[in-house]
Motif scaffolding. Sequence first.
Motif, PDB file in Angstrom:
ATOM      1  N   ASN A 163       0.808  -1.234   0.000  1.00 24.22           N
ATOM      2  CA  ASN A 163       0.000   0.000   0.000  1.00 24.22           C
ATOM      3  C   ASN A 163       0.842   1.285   0.000  1.00 24.22           C
ATOM      4  O   ASN A 163       0.714   2.119   0.907  1.00 24.22           O
ATOM      5  CB  ASN A 163      -0.948  -0.017   1.209  1.00 24.22           C
ATOM      6  CG  ASN A 163      -1.895  -1.215   1.178  1.00 24.22           C
ATOM      7  OD1 ASN A 163      -1.771  -2.085   0.315  1.00 24.22           O
ATOM      8  ND2 ASN A 163      -2.803  -1.288   2.107  1.00 24.22           N
ATOM      9  N   ARG A 205       3.998   1.293   3.184  1.00 28.30           N
ATOM     10  CA  ARG A 205       3.588   0.758   4.485  1.00 28.30           C
ATOM     11  C   ARG A 205       4.378  -0.522   4.734  1.00 28.30           C
ATOM     12  O   ARG A 205       4.377  -1.435   3.902  1.00 28.30           O
ATOM     13  CB  ARG A 205       2.096   0.448   4.459  1.00 28.30           C
ATOM     14  CG  ARG A 205       1.641  -0.306   5.699  1.00 28.30           C
ATOM     15  CD  ARG A 205       0.142  -0.510   5.680  1.00 28.30           C
ATOM     16  NE  ARG A 205      -0.280  -1.368   6.757  1.00 28.30           N
ATOM     17  CZ  ARG A 205      -1.515  -1.843   6.886  1.00 28.30           C
ATOM     18  NH1 ARG A 205      -2.427  -1.523   5.993  1.00 28.30           N
ATOM     19  NH2 ARG A 205      -1.828  -2.612   7.899  1.00 28.30           N
ATOM     20  N   ASP A 213      -1.137   3.026   5.309  1.00 27.27           N
ATOM     21  CA  ASP A 213      -1.806   3.452   4.075  1.00 27.27           C
ATOM     22  C   ASP A 213      -1.724   4.960   3.779  1.00 27.27           C
ATOM     23  O   ASP A 213      -2.751   5.663   3.767  1.00 27.27           O
ATOM     24  CB  ASP A 213      -3.285   3.026   4.114  1.00 27.27           C
ATOM     25  CG  ASP A 213      -3.438   1.519   4.243  1.00 27.27           C
ATOM     26  OD1 ASP A 213      -2.412   0.810   4.209  1.00 27.27           O
ATOM     27  OD2 ASP A 213      -4.572   1.048   4.374  1.00 27.27           O
ATOM     28  N   LYS A 242     -10.819   6.084   7.330  1.00 31.32           N
ATOM     29  CA  LYS A 242      -9.529   5.876   6.644  1.00 31.32           C
ATOM     30  C   LYS A 242      -9.676   6.219   5.168  1.00 31.32           C
ATOM     31  O   LYS A 242     -10.618   6.889   4.771  1.00 31.32           O
ATOM     32  CB  LYS A 242      -8.998   4.458   6.866  1.00 31.32           C
ATOM     33  CG  LYS A 242      -9.985   3.325   6.591  1.00 31.32           C
ATOM     34  CD  LYS A 242      -9.332   1.966   6.493  1.00 31.32           C
ATOM     35  CE  LYS A 242      -8.892   1.373   7.809  1.00 31.32           C
ATOM     36  NZ  LYS A 242      -8.481  -0.044   7.657  1.00 31.32           N
ATOM     37  N   TYR A 273     -10.948  -7.167  -3.124  1.00 30.26           N
ATOM     38  CA  TYR A 273     -10.735  -5.729  -3.297  1.00 30.26           C
ATOM     39  C   TYR A 273     -10.449  -5.448  -4.755  1.00 30.26           C
ATOM     40  O   TYR A 273      -9.396  -5.833  -5.267  1.00 30.26           O
ATOM     41  CB  TYR A 273      -9.558  -5.244  -2.439  1.00 30.26           C
ATOM     42  CG  TYR A 273      -9.921  -5.019  -0.996  1.00 30.26           C
ATOM     43  CD1 TYR A 273     -10.128  -6.096  -0.143  1.00 30.26           C
ATOM     44  CD2 TYR A 273     -10.048  -3.732  -0.477  1.00 30.26           C
ATOM     45  CE1 TYR A 273     -10.474  -5.898   1.190  1.00 30.26           C
ATOM     46  CE2 TYR A 273     -10.380  -3.525   0.855  1.00 30.26           C
ATOM     47  CZ  TYR A 273     -10.593  -4.611   1.681  1.00 30.26           C
ATOM     48  OH  TYR A 273     -10.931  -4.406   2.990  1.00 30.26           O
ATOM     49  N   VAL A 289      -3.408 -11.164   3.043  1.00 27.61           N
ATOM     50  CA  VAL A 289      -4.835 -10.946   2.732  1.00 27.61           C
ATOM     51  C   VAL A 289      -5.013 -11.180   1.236  1.00 27.61           C
ATOM     52  O   VAL A 289      -4.970 -10.245   0.425  1.00 27.61           O
ATOM     53  CB  VAL A 289      -5.301  -9.532   3.146  1.00 27.61           C
ATOM     54  CG1 VAL A 289      -6.794  -9.362   2.874  1.00 27.61           C
ATOM     55  CG2 VAL A 289      -5.026  -9.267   4.625  1.00 27.61           C
ATOM     56  N   ALA A 306      -6.560  -9.003  -2.535  1.00 25.65           N
ATOM     57  CA  ALA A 306      -6.597  -7.540  -2.394  1.00 25.65           C
ATOM     58  C   ALA A 306      -5.573  -6.884  -3.315  1.00 25.65           C
ATOM     59  O   ALA A 306      -4.392  -7.213  -3.274  1.00 25.65           O
ATOM     60  CB  ALA A 306      -6.330  -7.134  -0.947  1.00 25.65           C
ATOM     61  N   PHE A 328      -4.499  -2.986  -3.735  1.00 26.81           N
ATOM     62  CA  PHE A 328      -4.802  -1.804  -2.916  1.00 26.81           C
ATOM     63  C   PHE A 328      -3.781  -0.704  -3.186  1.00 26.81           C
ATOM     64  O   PHE A 328      -2.784  -0.570  -2.488  1.00 26.81           O
ATOM     65  CB  PHE A 328      -4.794  -2.210  -1.440  1.00 26.81           C
ATOM     66  CG  PHE A 328      -5.551  -1.270  -0.549  1.00 26.81           C
ATOM     67  CD1 PHE A 328      -6.884  -1.497  -0.248  1.00 26.81           C
ATOM     68  CD2 PHE A 328      -4.931  -0.150  -0.005  1.00 26.81           C
ATOM     69  CE1 PHE A 328      -7.591  -0.628   0.577  1.00 26.81           C
ATOM     70  CE2 PHE A 328      -5.629   0.728   0.816  1.00 26.81           C
ATOM     71  CZ  PHE A 328      -6.955   0.486   1.110  1.00 26.81           C
ATOM     72  N   ASP A 361      -1.735  -7.618   0.619  1.00 29.09           N
ATOM     73  CA  ASP A 361      -1.156  -7.077   1.862  1.00 29.09           C
ATOM     74  C   ASP A 361       0.227  -7.662   2.137  1.00 29.09           C
ATOM     75  O   ASP A 361       0.630  -7.831   3.307  1.00 29.09           O
ATOM     76  CB  ASP A 361      -2.083  -7.351   3.072  1.00 29.09           C
ATOM     77  CG  ASP A 361      -3.257  -6.390   3.118  1.00 29.09           C
ATOM     78  OD1 ASP A 361      -3.498  -5.662   2.129  1.00 29.09           O
ATOM     79  OD2 ASP A 361      -3.963  -6.372   4.157  1.00 29.09           O
TER      80      ASP A 361
HETATM   81  C1  BMA Z   1      -8.371  -2.223   3.997  1.00 31.79           C
HETATM   82  C2  BMA Z   1      -7.167  -1.467   4.532  1.00 31.79           C
HETATM   83  C3  BMA Z   1      -5.907  -1.803   3.775  1.00 31.79           C
HETATM   84  C4  BMA Z   1      -5.772  -3.270   3.451  1.00 31.79           C
HETATM   85  C5  BMA Z   1      -7.064  -3.833   2.913  1.00 31.79           C
HETATM   86  C6  BMA Z   1      -6.999  -5.319   2.634  1.00 31.79           C
HETATM   87  O1  BMA Z   1      -9.453  -2.077   4.880  1.00 31.79           O
HETATM   88  O2  BMA Z   1      -7.004  -1.753   5.894  1.00 31.79           O
HETATM   89  O3  BMA Z   1      -4.803  -1.422   4.554  1.00 31.79           O
HETATM   90  O4  BMA Z   1      -4.768  -3.420   2.471  1.00 31.79           O
HETATM   91  O5  BMA Z   1      -8.084  -3.584   3.858  1.00 31.79           O
HETATM   92  O6  BMA Z   1      -6.661  -6.025   3.804  1.00 31.79           O
END
Ligand code: BMA
Length: 319
Positions: free
Chosen positions: A33, A48, A94, A143, A233, A269, A272, A274, A293
């Motif tokens: 991220n 990050r 992030d 966020k 995501y 994760v 995702a 991101f 992640d």
């Molecule tokens: C989101 C954030 C990101 C993270 C994503 C997947 O809510 O918290 O920092 O990369 O979730 O886990």
Amino acid sequence: MTMTRHTEVLTRHPSNPIITSADLPYSANSVFNPAATIRDGETILLMRVEDRRGLSHLTVARSPDGVARWRIDRAPTFVGKPDTHPEEIWGIEDPRVTFIEEEQRWIVAYTAYSRGGPLVSLAATEDFKTFERLGAVMPPENKDAALFPVTFAGRWALIHRPVPGGGDLGAHMWLSFSPDLKHWGDHGVLLKARAGGWWDARKIGLSPPPLETDHGWLVLYHGVRTTASGSIYRLGLALLDLENPRRVLKRSSEWLFSPREPYERFGDVGGAVFPCGWTLVDDEIRLYYGAADTSIGLATGRLSELLAWLDEHDSHADE
Ligand code: BMA
């Protein structure tokens, strides 16, 4: 609905993932991220990094071409400071960076992980070496924030994403204004998460900072689809009016970019992608994103093609 054949607008770089925790000069769990910008011709990522306690800090990587030869700070660059800023007790995450031309400095919007949940804080930097904290600006849970690079009728504008009712009410993108980067008001919903089966149902958030184009502010946002095996995501586009960013001119019906490669599907994760940063040189967009992640990926595309894709996939075309 448009049923044209799908063509790839963003292309993954062949050397993806371009940065992993093995590239860090110190031991950490993961690196993902990143915010991105160009300073004196050099690409800077504010990444990050999650340590092996589970807490995150930010570390700078610099590259002459934005693809390889990354020089990464020997030690964490910007670290939570809970003694003076208790809201940073569980780390900082992030970042999104916005260059303010008239001040020749960048404003970093980042997530501070407080005991009460994640919230939005701002800091300023001229060199990505020292950071001046401007304080917490949105209380938890909030966020996915970034500042616009210009003021609107003398006020700064921030996109952010509060989560009301523990998420049961849906998590939408909001826009707020401030005369001084400290006092924020005129809060209003900017983009709503869709409902039901949509890829961006119930939870969305800003990805990199809004990008100024001749046609409007280009916004890349993430949508979260909840499935029986976790969340996916994905990324979609919207366009905001240049003079009045509250006006949404376009929004894509389909997603533009989605986890596909093994390094995006498997990791801490999985599923995702991101991004927190992109750079634009001439017509080339470089999108830097967290993959699962765990590591950092790069995808490139042409700004003109992204705008054309949004025209073609504007959700108004569905009606
Ligand atoms: C989101 C954030 C990101 C993270 C994503 C997947 O809510 O918290 O920092 O990369 O979730 O886990």
